[in-house]
Enzyme design. Structure first.
Site, PDB file in Angstrom:
ATOM      1  N   HIS A 115     -23.342  14.288   2.087  1.00  0.00           N
ATOM      2  CA  HIS A 115     -25.006  13.494   1.691  1.00  0.00           C
ATOM      3  C   HIS A 115     -23.905  12.064   1.337  1.00  0.00           C
ATOM      4  CE1 HIS A 115     -26.846  17.089   0.292  1.00  0.00           C
ATOM      5  NE2 HIS A 115     -25.460  17.799   0.327  1.00  0.00           N
ATOM      6  N   HIS A 141     -25.224  25.857   4.009  1.00  0.00           N
ATOM      7  CA  HIS A 141     -24.651  27.232   3.363  1.00  0.00           C
ATOM      8  C   HIS A 141     -25.268  28.551   3.657  1.00  0.00           C
ATOM      9  CE1 HIS A 141     -23.055  24.290   0.247  1.00  0.00           C
ATOM     10  NE2 HIS A 141     -24.611  23.566   0.152  1.00  0.00           N
ATOM     11  N   LYS A 189     -24.370  20.333 -15.176  1.00  0.00           N
ATOM     12  CA  LYS A 189     -23.034  19.435 -14.897  1.00  0.00           C
ATOM     13  C   LYS A 189     -22.209  19.531 -13.361  1.00  0.00           C
ATOM     14  CE  LYS A 189     -21.478  21.979 -18.976  1.00  0.00           C
ATOM     15  NZ  LYS A 189     -20.389  22.650 -19.696  1.00  0.00           N
ATOM     16  N   ASP A 225     -20.164  18.738   2.649  1.00  0.00           N
ATOM     17  CA  ASP A 225     -20.368  19.008   1.499  1.00  0.00           C
ATOM     18  C   ASP A 225     -20.644  17.861   0.725  1.00  0.00           C
ATOM     19  OD1 ASP A 225     -23.249  19.294  -0.176  1.00  0.00           O
ATOM     20  OD2 ASP A 225     -22.158  21.384  -1.002  1.00  0.00           O
ATOM     21  N   ASP A 226     -19.374  17.578  -0.010  1.00  0.00           N
ATOM     22  CA  ASP A 226     -19.356  16.549  -0.605  1.00  0.00           C
ATOM     23  C   ASP A 226     -17.850  16.297  -1.004  1.00  0.00           C
ATOM     24  OD1 ASP A 226     -22.475  16.250  -2.096  1.00  0.00           O
ATOM     25  OD2 ASP A 226     -21.869  17.988  -2.682  1.00  0.00           O
TER      26      ASP A 226
END
Length: 699
Positions: A110, A401, A180, A456-457
């Protein structure tokens, strides 16, 4: 085809394209007159989904698929044991190419979290230092606020900032708490800073976000062999989102030969409807797909969007899969059409179908116009229900995933047979839903699934400026991957990506679409042909077994013996066969009279042999007699010594407890000792006599 004119209309949530005429026919255009093939309707999709779920829940099917997967995994480990050295030798013969300069693509990352924390922190400090008076946002009352003013209200200075205060790295508190985790996108826990530095639609037109993106492109250029597919968001709240996003990309010249854009669609209709932004689900679909049909039919209608779409390769569908959602659409409880869907967030299957259906028609239109097409590669199988994976099996070309496949052997087997791509992110899963020690990546790889590694991040899970290499290094250490394994995973990432075929041909070889060894150029991929041929052979066997009823896997040679030959063999027969084989090697006879090869003895020789045997027997008897005498004497001396010791001990005991209580016990002990000595002497004598008799018998 490019000169044809087309018109489109959204019906039941799906775009339909017709060849344009001066005036539409009376009563409107019919579905049967559509210029391009329409996708299966929602009822057919629901029927197929229900049938797939029923098959995958069958116990016999799961058992069969589990055994087939175990067979493939065992054969892979056997292949590695037998051919590891040959594969390494094959790699070493390739000049120049190794793991570092083999092409690899980060197929799931991302853009808003593509940099590491140190990169973002350094950028924020530099902007505050160089542009403190830049107006970057507005206060709640509508007054403009400069960058320095924002930090004054936060009560901090750029010098005080550090990685801990930035607070964007995933910690133990985010495990299984996606709510969160989403808050980690806010620097210092402030949504205003996220809006300033990580958004495209703000007061400064996304200028800071574009500057960070250019720095990421510079790092890709420096790395040279690493490529990305950055994801940027379209929410579907209004149709102008496309023009705003395209303007941000084009105006800031956000282009890199190492990157292609992916459009991610968050599944947030329920929230938008609750806030009054949307009335029906159809509005959301029109806001997403109507501009795409318009620009495909007439590029001049959205010129900047037309340019951006040339670098856009696919669509994604994202959100927290672990959240509760609506009921799964089935034939018994059918879901309403998008025009009738008002409150509540639709099920994952609902989103998947309507994105797939619109791309199905849109790609045909763009192909007819000579434009690029898009693929559908959503997030699925990270958490939540297993039916998400069933939905994407019917609609998607690849997924991000997919770790939940470990819970359903039948669906995992289908993903293997169809080779649907899986972009796994072990470090991301380790921080959110599944610890690294339980990650099924290596099992999937050994079975033969089309798996690759992605980040991913990186902002939340990585620490270096090359997060993709970080993923590969961790995977190599945790699962003991070889250089051949890493090269195969890198090749899979290129095949899974949506880069243009000409680019893939330059990276993998001109014949990369061909099956088996014909599609592998080891000079570009560094994957040994032995490994590619092994994977292709196993996959071909599985597909033939499923599709060809006359196909049968060749059994092992041991099972081809006739039943009458599979009899038990005694140990004596095995020993006789072994010694017979040894005699044959030595050139001796193997017949029943092989032991009588020596000539018979003469009478003098027999007499001499008898004399020698008699002398040896007498000598043994003499030695046995003298040994018995010495042993008896030793036993008597030992008995006397022990008796004296016992007497002294008993005397000491009598002083303590009295003669009356000590005497019987001492006598019993002496009696036991004497009996043991006698028994030991008899046993020794018996052993000597037995040895003598046996020697006589041998004589």
């Amino acid at each position: 085809e490019n000169k044809k004119r087309y018109a489109f209309e959204m019906r039941l949530g799906v775009g339909i394209v017709w060849e344009a005429h001066d005036e539409p026919p009376p009563g409107g255009r019919a579905r049967e007159d559509a210029a391009f093939e329409l996708p299966p309707d929602f009822i057919s999709y629901t029927t197929d989904l229900t049938r797939l779920l029923r098959l995958c829940n069958d116990a016999a099917v799961n058992s069969y698929c589990y055994r087939r997967l175990q067979r493939n995994e065992s054969r892979f480990h056997l292949h590695v044991m037998e051919n590891e050295a040959a594969e390494v030798t094959e790699q070493r013969k390739v000049p120049h190419r190794d793991f570092y300069n083999a092409r690899k693509v980060d197929t799931h990352v991302h853009l808003a979290a593509a940099m590491n924390q140190k990169h973002l922190l350094r950028f924020i400090k530099k902007r505050v230092k160089e542009e403190p008076h830049m107006v970057v946002t507005q206060s709640s009352s509508g007054e403009p606020m400069t960058l320095s003013k924002v930090f004054e209200e936060l009560g901090t200075t750029p010098y005080d900032l550090n990685l801990d205060s930035l607070g964007m790295h995933a910690e133990a508190s985010t495990f299984k708490r996606f709510d969160k985790f989403n808050l980690k996108y806010n620097p210092l826990g402030m949504g205003d800073l996220r809006n300033i530095f990580l958004k495209t639609d703000n007061v400064i037109g996304g200028r800071y976000f574009a500057m960070i993106t250019h720095e990421l492109f510079d790092e890709l250029k420096e790395a040279k062999y690493q490529n990305t597919e950055y994801r940027i968001s379209i929410y579907g709240r209004k149709s102008s989102e496309w023009d705003q996003l395209a303007g941000w990309v084009v105006d800031h010249e956000l282009y890199s030969p190492n990157n292609r854009w992916m459009i991610q669609i968050p599944r947030l209709y329920g929230m938008y409807h609750a806030k009054g932004m949307l009335r029906t689900f159809r509005e959301m679909l029109e806001n997403i797909f109507a501009p795409l049909f318009e620009v495909s039919i007439e590029p001049s209608s959205h010129p900047k969007l037309h340019l951006m779409l040339q670098q856009t390769t696919g669509f994604d569908c994202v959100d927290d899969e672990s959240k509760p959602e609506g009921a799964l659409p089935t034939l018994e409880s059918a879901a309403p059409y998008p025009e009738q869907w008002h409150a509540g967030n639709p099920h994952y299957a609902y989103y998947a179908y309507y994105i797939y259906a619109n791309l199905y028609v849109l790609n045909q239109l763009r192909h007819a116009k000579g434009l690029s097409t898009f693929c559908f590669r959503p997030h699925a199988g990270e958490a939540g229900e297993l039916n998400h994976l069933h939905c994407v099996f019917l609609t998607a070309r690849g997924i991000a995933h997919g770790i939940n496949l470990r819970k359903t052997p039948s669906l995992q087997y289908l993903f293997y047979v169809t080779q649907i791509g899986l972009a796994l992110s072990p470090l991301s899963n380790n921080g959110l839903f599944l610890r690294l020690s339980k990650n099924p990546f290596h099992e999937f790889f050994a079975v033969g699934l089309n798996v690759s590694l992605s980040t991913d991040d990186p902002l939340m899970f990585h620490h270096t400026k090359e997060p993709l290499m970080e993923e590969y290094c961790v995977a190599k250490q945790v699962w003991r991957l070889s250089s051949c394994d890493l090269a195969e995973i890198a090749r899979n990432s290129v095949l899974q990506s949506s880069f243009e075929p000409c680019v893939k041909a330059a990276w993998l070889g001109s014949g990369y679409k061909l099956p088996g060894v014909m599609g592998n150029d080891i000079r570009k991929t560094n994957v040994p042909n032995k490994r590619v041929q092994f994977r292709h052979t196993l996959l071909t066997e599985e597909r033939q077994m499923l599709l060809d009823p006359t196909f049968a896997v060749q059994p092992c040679p041991i099972t081809m013996l006739p039943s009458d030959e599979l009899t038990s063999v005694g140990t004596a027969q095995i020993a006789h066969a072994f010694f017979s084989q040894q005699r044959q090697k030595n050139g001796e006879s193997v017949g029943p009279k092989a032991a009588r090869t020596k000539p018979p003895l003469s009478p003098d020789s027999k007499l001499r042999k008898a004399q020698l045997q008699t002398q040896a027997r007498d000598r043994i008897m003499q030695q046995s007699a003298s040994y018995r005498e010495r042993q008896s004497a030793s036993c008597r001396e030992q008995s006397i010594t022990d008796g004296a010791a016992r007497s002294a001990q008993s005397a000491r005991s009598r002083r303590k407890v009295g003669w009356a209580s000590a005497r019987p016990r001492e006598l019993d002990r002496l009696g036991e000792r004497g009996a043991l000595v006698v028994i030991g002497s008899l046993a020794l004598s018996a052993g000597v006599l037995l040895g003598t008799f046996m020697s006589r018998g041998r004589g």
